[in-house]
Design a protein around this motif. Structure first.
Motif, PDB file in Angstrom:
ATOM      1  N   PHE A 150      21.368  90.948  34.594  1.00 11.75           N
ATOM      2  CA  PHE A 150      20.893  90.201  33.422  1.00 11.75           C
ATOM      3  C   PHE A 150      21.027  91.032  32.156  1.00 11.75           C
ATOM      4  N   MET A 151      20.646  92.302  32.218  1.00 12.42           N
ATOM      5  CA  MET A 151      20.737  93.143  31.025  1.00 12.42           C
ATOM      6  C   MET A 151      22.191  93.314  30.594  1.00 12.42           C
ATOM      7  N   GLY A 152      23.098  93.412  31.573  1.00 11.78           N
ATOM      8  CA  GLY A 152      24.516  93.483  31.238  1.00 11.78           C
ATOM      9  C   GLY A 152      25.004  92.189  30.603  1.00 11.78           C
ATOM     10  N   ALA A 153      24.539  91.047  31.125  1.00 11.08           N
ATOM     11  CA  ALA A 153      24.913  89.756  30.548  1.00 11.08           C
ATOM     12  C   ALA A 153      24.360  89.603  29.133  1.00 11.08           C
ATOM     13  N   LEU A 154      23.167  90.121  28.909  1.00 14.07           N
ATOM     14  CA  LEU A 154      22.580  90.072  27.569  1.00 14.07           C
ATOM     15  C   LEU A 154      23.410  90.901  26.593  1.00 14.07           C
ATOM     16  N   ARG A 155      23.840  92.077  27.025  1.00 14.43           N
ATOM     17  CA  ARG A 155      24.667  92.929  26.163  1.00 14.43           C
ATOM     18  C   ARG A 155      25.996  92.251  25.862  1.00 14.43           C
ATOM     19  N   VAL A 156      26.628  91.667  26.876  1.00 18.71           N
ATOM     20  CA  VAL A 156      27.899  90.975  26.680  1.00 18.71           C
ATOM     21  C   VAL A 156      27.731  89.815  25.699  1.00 18.71           C
ATOM     22  N   THR A 157      26.644  89.074  25.821  1.00 19.83           N
ATOM     23  CA  THR A 157      26.393  87.941  24.934  1.00 19.83           C
ATOM     24  C   THR A 157      26.253  88.390  23.489  1.00 19.83           C
ATOM     25  N   ILE A 158      25.492  89.445  23.263  1.00 17.95           N
ATOM     26  CA  ILE A 158      25.279  89.940  21.897  1.00 17.95           C
ATOM     27  C   ILE A 158      26.586  90.443  21.291  1.00 17.95           C
ATOM     28  N   VAL A 159      27.374  91.162  22.079  1.00 14.83           N
ATOM     29  CA  VAL A 159      28.657  91.662  21.579  1.00 14.83           C
ATOM     30  C   VAL A 159      29.589  90.497  21.259  1.00 14.83           C
ATOM     31  N   SER A 198      38.271  81.163  21.178  1.00 13.05           N
ATOM     32  CA  SER A 198      37.186  80.287  20.733  1.00 13.05           C
ATOM     33  C   SER A 198      37.275  80.007  19.240  1.00 13.05           C
ATOM     34  N   VAL A 199      37.676  81.013  18.461  1.00 13.70           N
ATOM     35  CA  VAL A 199      37.833  80.812  17.020  1.00 13.70           C
ATOM     36  C   VAL A 199      38.963  79.826  16.753  1.00 13.70           C
ATOM     37  N   TRP A 200      40.095  80.016  17.419  1.00 15.68           N
ATOM     38  CA  TRP A 200      41.219  79.088  17.253  1.00 15.68           C
ATOM     39  C   TRP A 200      40.807  77.667  17.622  1.00 15.68           C
ATOM     40  N   LYS A 201      40.006  77.549  18.679  1.00 20.29           N
ATOM     41  CA  LYS A 201      39.603  76.220  19.153  1.00 20.29           C
ATOM     42  C   LYS A 201      38.581  75.562  18.233  1.00 20.29           C
ATOM     43  N   GLY A 202      37.651  76.337  17.656  1.00 21.69           N
ATOM     44  CA  GLY A 202      36.503  75.716  17.007  1.00 21.69           C
ATOM     45  C   GLY A 202      36.378  75.866  15.509  1.00 21.69           C
ATOM     46  N   PHE A 203      37.270  76.620  14.859  1.00 21.11           N
ATOM     47  CA  PHE A 203      37.060  76.874  13.437  1.00 21.11           C
ATOM     48  C   PHE A 203      37.247  75.634  12.573  1.00 21.11           C
ATOM     49  N   GLY A 204      37.947  74.620  13.083  1.00 16.57           N
ATOM     50  CA  GLY A 204      38.231  73.433  12.287  1.00 16.57           C
ATOM     51  C   GLY A 204      36.996  72.706  11.811  1.00 16.57           C
ATOM     52  N   TYR A 205      35.978  72.642  12.652  1.00 16.59           N
ATOM     53  CA  TYR A 205      34.739  71.951  12.266  1.00 16.59           C
ATOM     54  C   TYR A 205      34.052  72.677  11.115  1.00 16.59           C
ATOM     55  N   SER A 206      33.889  73.984  11.243  1.00 19.71           N
ATOM     56  CA  SER A 206      33.265  74.765  10.176  1.00 19.71           C
ATOM     57  C   SER A 206      34.099  74.734   8.905  1.00 19.71           C
ATOM     58  N   MET A 207      35.420  74.699   9.067  1.00 18.36           N
ATOM     59  CA  MET A 207      36.301  74.619   7.910  1.00 18.36           C
ATOM     60  C   MET A 207      36.021  73.357   7.103  1.00 18.36           C
ATOM     61  N   LEU A 208      35.843  72.231   7.768  1.00 17.32           N
ATOM     62  CA  LEU A 208      35.578  70.978   7.060  1.00 17.32           C
ATOM     63  C   LEU A 208      34.215  71.002   6.377  1.00 17.32           C
ATOM     64  N   ILE A 209      33.219  71.599   7.022  1.00 16.90           N
ATOM     65  CA  ILE A 209      31.896  71.704   6.397  1.00 16.90           C
ATOM     66  C   ILE A 209      31.980  72.542   5.125  1.00 16.90           C
ATOM     67  N   LEU A 210      32.653  73.674   5.199  1.00 20.48           N
ATOM     68  CA  LEU A 210      32.785  74.538   4.022  1.00 20.48           C
ATOM     69  C   LEU A 210      33.658  73.897   2.957  1.00 20.48           C
ATOM     70  N   LEU A 211      34.667  73.160   3.375  1.00 26.61           N
ATOM     71  CA  LEU A 211      35.517  72.468   2.403  1.00 26.61           C
ATOM     72  C   LEU A 211      34.715  71.412   1.649  1.00 26.61           C
ATOM     73  N   ALA A 212      33.849  70.711   2.355  1.00 28.44           N
ATOM     74  CA  ALA A 212      32.978  69.738   1.686  1.00 28.44           C
ATOM     75  C   ALA A 212      32.052  70.440   0.695  1.00 28.44           C
ATOM     76  N   ALA A 226      28.489  80.053  24.893  1.00 30.07           N
ATOM     77  CA  ALA A 226      29.891  80.063  25.340  1.00 30.07           C
ATOM     78  C   ALA A 226      29.965  80.099  26.865  1.00 30.07           C
ATOM     79  N   PHE A 227      30.761  79.204  27.416  1.00 36.57           N
ATOM     80  CA  PHE A 227      30.904  79.163  28.872  1.00 36.57           C
ATOM     81  C   PHE A 227      32.310  78.724  29.291  1.00 36.57           C
ATOM     82  N   ASP A 228      32.791  77.598  28.713  1.00 38.16           N
ATOM     83  CA  ASP A 228      34.045  77.001  29.175  1.00 38.16           C
ATOM     84  C   ASP A 228      35.196  77.991  29.161  1.00 38.16           C
ATOM     85  N   VAL A 229      35.369  78.661  28.013  1.00 39.94           N
ATOM     86  CA  VAL A 229      36.509  79.565  27.876  1.00 39.94           C
ATOM     87  C   VAL A 229      36.393  80.739  28.842  1.00 39.94           C
TER      88      VAL A 229
END
Length: 288
Positions: A64-73, A161-175, A225-228
């Motif tokens: 668990f502690m290793g998973a916590l470290r991986v998540t934070i990184v 994950s960035v390549w897959k998901g940045f489009g949504y945030s891009m539209l919010i910031l563009l608005a 994050a899980f799917d990727v």
């Protein structure tokens, strides 16, 4: 009184279906997870109340502690990178004059693709004989084991994950950029402010509400994050990409230790809540 209550009741009737779904599939399961976390329940078995034993066990569990470290990184890599790419593309799109719709659609397209499909394609691209290593070989830098190196696997996954998901945030910031009055920027330009000064003194302060939303949403997504990870690495190599959500999945569906998995989920919820509150305070609550 009936006249004053008519509009609120009408609004409530419109949101009632979604509210019912939220209570049934979000709120009730969350309460159930909190209840399971104080038991020793295992799938298909009996259970008894154990109090905070599961929580004490977590912090004595090296996995668990290793998973916590991986998540934070992973969060520390993914969120700034997503913010940088999203803001950069939003600024570029905001200055585009011709074919705005085509550029927006092209950049948003990865967001609507399947994460499993994206993971399979990128796993092939990261392989020793894949596309990326083929390019690196032409400049005598390859091959690189992106998914086999414990130091490179998290940046490699974060890039996907960035390549897959940045489009949504891009539209919010563009608005948010579109809502900034052009007269402010024009006045600053007349006063002699250069592009960086206009961005720092006008664009960023007025964009703060949109930035706050994007940072919070992307942070929550990074913690979950899980799917990727499941598709590309399965938590490896040597648990270098084994994060909290994967640990929750492993305990709940691999070991059928539902109570322990619920405990991980509750700790993750508390962690995300604390991080979100810190972000809210750092970005100035009065302006968000």
């Amino acid at each position: 009184m009936r006249h004053r209550l008519r509009d609120p009741i009408t609004g409530l009737l419109f949101v009632l279906p979604m509210l019912v779904l939220f209570v049934i599939f979000r709120f009730v399961p969350s309460l159930g997870a909190a209840g399971l976390s104080v038991t020793d329940y295992q799938l298909g078995g009996s259970w008894s109340f154990v109090g905070v034993t599961n929580y004490a066990r977590l912090f004595d569990d090296p996995i668990f502690m290793g998973a916590l470290r991986v998540t934070i990184v992973y969060v520390a890599i993914y969120v700034p990178l997503t913010l940088l790419v999203s803001l950069g593309t939003a600024l570029l799109l905001n200055s585009v004059i011709f074919m705005k719709g085509i550029f927006r659609s092209a950049l948003f397209l990865p967001y609507v693709t399947s994460f499993v499909f994206a993971g399979v394609i990128w796993r092939w691209m990261y392989e020793f004989d894949g596309f990326i290593n083929g390019l690196l070989a032409k400049i005598d830098l390859g091959p690189v084991g992106f998914l086999d190196d414990t130091a490179l696997v998290l940046p490699a996954l974060a890039t996907v994950s960035v390549w897959k998901g940045f489009g949504y945030s891009m539209l919010i910031l563009l608005a948010g950029l579109k809502s900034i009055p052009s007269s402010y920027l024009e006045a600053a330009r007349v006063d002699g402010a250069n592009a960086w000064q206009r961005f720092r003194s006008i664009v960023l302060p007025l964009l703060r509400p949109a930035l706050f939303f994007v940072i919070v949403i992307e942070t929550i997504g990074a913690f979950q994050a899980f799917d990727v990870i499941y598709v590309m690495t399965g938590g490896g190599p040597s648990r270098a990409s084994y994060n909290l959500i994967y640990a929750l999945y492993d305990q709940g569906f691999g070991n059928f230790n539902v109570a322990y998995a619920a405990t991980i989920g509750i700790v993750l919820f508390v962690l995300v809540f604390i991080v979100s509150m810190i972000q809210r305070r750092l970005l100035d609550r009065s302006n968000t």
